[in-house]
Motif scaffolding. Structure first.
Motif, PDB file in Angstrom:
ATOM      1  N   ILE A 185       0.832  -1.202   0.000  1.00  0.00           N
ATOM      2  CA  ILE A 185       0.000   0.000   0.000  1.00  0.00           C
ATOM      3  C   ILE A 185       0.869   1.254   0.000  1.00  0.00           C
ATOM      4  O   ILE A 185       0.566   2.251  -0.668  1.00  0.00           O
ATOM      5  N   PHE A 186       1.976   1.200   0.737  1.00  0.00           N
ATOM      6  CA  PHE A 186       2.859   2.363   0.807  1.00  0.00           C
ATOM      7  C   PHE A 186       3.654   2.554  -0.475  1.00  0.00           C
ATOM      8  O   PHE A 186       4.163   3.644  -0.733  1.00  0.00           O
ATOM      9  N   PHE A 214       1.436   9.710   0.826  1.00  0.00           N
ATOM     10  CA  PHE A 214       2.057   9.744   2.152  1.00  0.00           C
ATOM     11  C   PHE A 214       3.278  10.656   2.231  1.00  0.00           C
ATOM     12  O   PHE A 214       3.840  10.829   3.307  1.00  0.00           O
ATOM     13  N   THR A 215       3.697  11.218   1.109  1.00  0.00           N
ATOM     14  CA  THR A 215       4.965  11.952   1.092  1.00  0.00           C
ATOM     15  C   THR A 215       4.796  13.415   0.694  1.00  0.00           C
ATOM     16  O   THR A 215       5.735  14.044   0.208  1.00  0.00           O
ATOM     17  N   LYS A 216       3.633  13.976   0.907  1.00  0.00           N
ATOM     18  CA  LYS A 216       3.412  15.377   0.563  1.00  0.00           C
ATOM     19  C   LYS A 216       4.148  16.319   1.508  1.00  0.00           C
ATOM     20  O   LYS A 216       4.436  17.466   1.151  1.00  0.00           O
ATOM     21  N   ASN A 217       4.430  15.838   2.720  1.00  0.00           N
ATOM     22  CA  ASN A 217       5.081  16.697   3.713  1.00  0.00           C
ATOM     23  C   ASN A 217       6.394  16.115   4.230  1.00  0.00           C
ATOM     24  O   ASN A 217       6.886  16.522   5.281  1.00  0.00           O
ATOM     25  N   GLY A 218       6.955  15.166   3.511  1.00  0.00           N
ATOM     26  CA  GLY A 218       8.205  14.544   3.946  1.00  0.00           C
ATOM     27  C   GLY A 218       8.390  13.199   3.279  1.00  0.00           C
ATOM     28  O   GLY A 218       7.619  12.803   2.404  1.00  0.00           O
ATOM     29  N   SER A 219       9.392  12.468   3.719  1.00  0.00           N
ATOM     30  CA  SER A 219       9.687  11.164   3.136  1.00  0.00           C
ATOM     31  C   SER A 219       8.724  10.107   3.668  1.00  0.00           C
ATOM     32  O   SER A 219       8.043  10.315   4.688  1.00  0.00           O
ATOM     33  N   ILE A 256      12.739   4.857  13.710  1.00  0.00           N
ATOM     34  CA  ILE A 256      13.365   4.425  12.465  1.00  0.00           C
ATOM     35  C   ILE A 256      14.534   5.337  12.113  1.00  0.00           C
ATOM     36  O   ILE A 256      14.403   6.564  12.129  1.00  0.00           O
ATOM     37  N   ASP A 257      15.661   4.728  11.793  1.00  0.00           N
ATOM     38  CA  ASP A 257      16.816   5.487  11.333  1.00  0.00           C
ATOM     39  C   ASP A 257      16.527   6.087   9.964  1.00  0.00           C
ATOM     40  O   ASP A 257      15.899   5.435   9.124  1.00  0.00           O
ATOM     41  N   LYS A 258      16.973   7.304   9.734  1.00  0.00           N
ATOM     42  CA  LYS A 258      16.673   7.972   8.465  1.00  0.00           C
ATOM     43  C   LYS A 258      17.296   7.269   7.267  1.00  0.00           C
ATOM     44  O   LYS A 258      16.855   7.471   6.124  1.00  0.00           O
ATOM     45  N   ASN A 259      18.296   6.434   7.497  1.00  0.00           N
ATOM     46  CA  ASN A 259      18.944   5.692   6.418  1.00  0.00           C
ATOM     47  C   ASN A 259      18.553   4.209   6.423  1.00  0.00           C
ATOM     48  O   ASN A 259      19.253   3.379   5.840  1.00  0.00           O
ATOM     49  N   ALA A 260      17.440   3.897   7.071  1.00  0.00           N
ATOM     50  CA  ALA A 260      16.996   2.504   7.158  1.00  0.00           C
ATOM     51  C   ALA A 260      16.738   1.925   5.773  1.00  0.00           C
ATOM     52  O   ALA A 260      16.284   2.622   4.855  1.00  0.00           O
ATOM     53  N   LYS A 261      17.006   0.636   5.610  1.00  0.00           N
ATOM     54  CA  LYS A 261      16.746  -0.064   4.358  1.00  0.00           C
ATOM     55  C   LYS A 261      15.253  -0.309   4.234  1.00  0.00           C
ATOM     56  O   LYS A 261      14.613  -0.823   5.146  1.00  0.00           O
ATOM     57  N   LEU A 262      14.688   0.051   3.083  1.00  0.00           N
ATOM     58  CA  LEU A 262      13.245  -0.052   2.866  1.00  0.00           C
ATOM     59  C   LEU A 262      12.938  -1.038   1.748  1.00  0.00           C
ATOM     60  O   LEU A 262      13.544  -1.000   0.686  1.00  0.00           O
ATOM     61  N   LEU A 292       9.593   7.230   5.020  1.00  0.00           N
ATOM     62  CA  LEU A 292      10.075   6.757   6.316  1.00  0.00           C
ATOM     63  C   LEU A 292       9.715   7.736   7.429  1.00  0.00           C
ATOM     64  O   LEU A 292       9.430   7.319   8.559  1.00  0.00           O
ATOM     65  N   GLU A 293       9.708   9.021   7.128  1.00  0.00           N
ATOM     66  CA  GLU A 293       9.293  10.004   8.136  1.00  0.00           C
ATOM     67  C   GLU A 293       7.820   9.824   8.485  1.00  0.00           C
ATOM     68  O   GLU A 293       7.433   9.946   9.657  1.00  0.00           O
ATOM     69  N   TYR A 294       7.008   9.532   7.471  1.00  0.00           N
ATOM     70  CA  TYR A 294       5.585   9.302   7.731  1.00  0.00           C
ATOM     71  C   TYR A 294       5.399   8.071   8.622  1.00  0.00           C
ATOM     72  O   TYR A 294       4.647   8.106   9.608  1.00  0.00           O
ATOM     73  N   ILE A 295       6.075   6.994   8.288  1.00  0.00           N
ATOM     74  CA  ILE A 295       5.969   5.756   9.072  1.00  0.00           C
ATOM     75  C   ILE A 295       6.481   5.975  10.490  1.00  0.00           C
ATOM     76  O   ILE A 295       5.869   5.526  11.470  1.00  0.00           O
ATOM     77  N   ASP A 296       7.584   6.681  10.615  1.00  0.00           N
ATOM     78  CA  ASP A 296       8.205   6.915  11.926  1.00  0.00           C
ATOM     79  C   ASP A 296       7.264   7.662  12.865  1.00  0.00           C
ATOM     80  O   ASP A 296       7.299   7.468  14.084  1.00  0.00           O
ATOM     81  N   HIS A 297       6.410   8.496  12.307  1.00  0.00           N
ATOM     82  CA  HIS A 297       5.462   9.260  13.127  1.00  0.00           C
ATOM     83  C   HIS A 297       4.516   8.338  13.896  1.00  0.00           C
ATOM     84  O   HIS A 297       4.086   8.667  15.014  1.00  0.00           O
ATOM     85  N   TYR A 298       4.206   7.174  13.321  1.00  0.00           N
ATOM     86  CA  TYR A 298       3.241   6.256  13.918  1.00  0.00           C
ATOM     87  C   TYR A 298       3.880   5.003  14.528  1.00  0.00           C
ATOM     88  O   TYR A 298       3.252   4.332  15.361  1.00  0.00           O
ATOM     89  N   ALA A 299       5.080   4.685  14.110  1.00  0.00           N
ATOM     90  CA  ALA A 299       5.690   3.411  14.511  1.00  0.00           C
ATOM     91  C   ALA A 299       6.077   3.403  15.976  1.00  0.00           C
ATOM     92  O   ALA A 299       6.494   4.419  16.552  1.00  0.00           O
ATOM     93  N   ASN A 300       5.965   2.226  16.588  1.00  0.00           N
ATOM     94  CA  ASN A 300       6.401   2.043  17.977  1.00  0.00           C
ATOM     95  C   ASN A 300       7.923   2.019  18.087  1.00  0.00           C
ATOM     96  O   ASN A 300       8.470   2.228  19.171  1.00  0.00           O
ATOM     97  N   THR A 301       8.593   1.737  16.967  1.00  0.00           N
ATOM     98  CA  THR A 301      10.054   1.691  16.916  1.00  0.00           C
ATOM     99  C   THR A 301      10.574   2.916  16.171  1.00  0.00           C
ATOM    100  O   THR A 301      10.064   3.261  15.101  1.00  0.00           O
TER     101      THR A 301
END
Length: 241
Positions: A196-197, A204-209, A222-228, A211-220
């Motif tokens: 879906i992503f 999901f990326t109108k205001n950032g990357s 996320i490193d900005k250079n994480a492998k996706l 990973l930044e969107y996911i990081d906002h909600y994730a319990n963990t």
């Protein structure tokens, strides 16, 4: 999967649908849909379609009320979100029931392309509702609220969406989906996301990357250079076992 992405991109390039009709139509009551969800959907989003068959008339009556009471284009945004999210989910359940039993929604010919959803004097497809109406409302969390009757989809909430609770419901849907290990695997340096992503990345990326969107909600965190990467989508029917 490429045809799904192409289809969604083509639709997203089209203009929004303008629903014709009385602009003073009162808010539609979604309580009957709520009762059906409470009765036939568990907390994990699994659907008792066999049980739903016994209430097919009640579902049809609810969809008929929505059809006869199109939401005004100038109605409050949360009212419109509630109308179209519930319409999409109820219409999807009806589509499954009309073709039940089956193993996957993809066993149905053009499930998202056929004009099966009446609104006022016109008919729309599930694809129209998703891409030409909901996605035009600038609310990416709708992707966590609408359900395509498959295990990899966000779960079908066993409560109706309502205008007065819309933001809280969408926020919880985002948290639940993103942190669900059956749909996404999130570690600090490695993130494996639902397709879906990938399909709707630009939403999901109108205001950032992403990973930044996911990081906002994730319990963990996320490193900005994480492998996706993205995981395969399971289109098996989201049926209660």
């Amino acid at each position: 999967m490429h045809y799904i992405l192409l289809f969604s991109l083509l639709l997203s390039c089209s203009g929004p649908i303008v629903i014709k009709g009385d602009q003073t139509v009162p808010t539609v009551d979604h309580s009957s849909w709520n009762e059906l969800l409470q009765k036939h959907v568990d907390t994990e989003g699994n659907v008792d379609y066999q049980g739903f068959v016994t209430d097919k008339e009640a579902l049809a009556n609810y969809l008929e009320r929505l059809a006869k009471n199109p939401i005004a284009n100038n109605a409050d945004k949360n009212e419109r979100l509630a109308y179209y999210i519930n319409l999409y989910n109820a219409g999807t359940v009806q589509l499954i029931l009309d073709n039940y039993p089956l193993k996957s929604i993809k066993d149905i010919f053009r499930p998202w392309g056929k004009d099966i959803i009446p609104i006022g004097n016109d008919s729309y497809s599930l694809g129209d509702i998703e891409h030409k109406i909901l996605r035009k409302m600038d609310e990416p969390r709708i992707h966590f609220a609408i359900n395509c009757a498959s295990y990899s989809c966000p779960k079908l909430l066993n409560k109706a969406y309502t205008a007065d609770k819309m933001d809280a419901q969408l926020e919880q849907a985002a948290i639940d989906f993103i942190n669900d290990p059956k749909r996404n695997t999130i570690e600090a340096d490695t993130v494996v996301l639902s397709e879906i992503f990938n399909w709707f990345k630009r939403d999901f990326t109108k205001n950032g990357s992403l990973l930044e969107y996911i990081d906002h909600y994730a319990n963990t965190t996320i490193d900005k250079n994480a492998k996706l990467s993205y995981r395969n989508y399971d289109w098996s029917l989201n049926e209660a076992k």
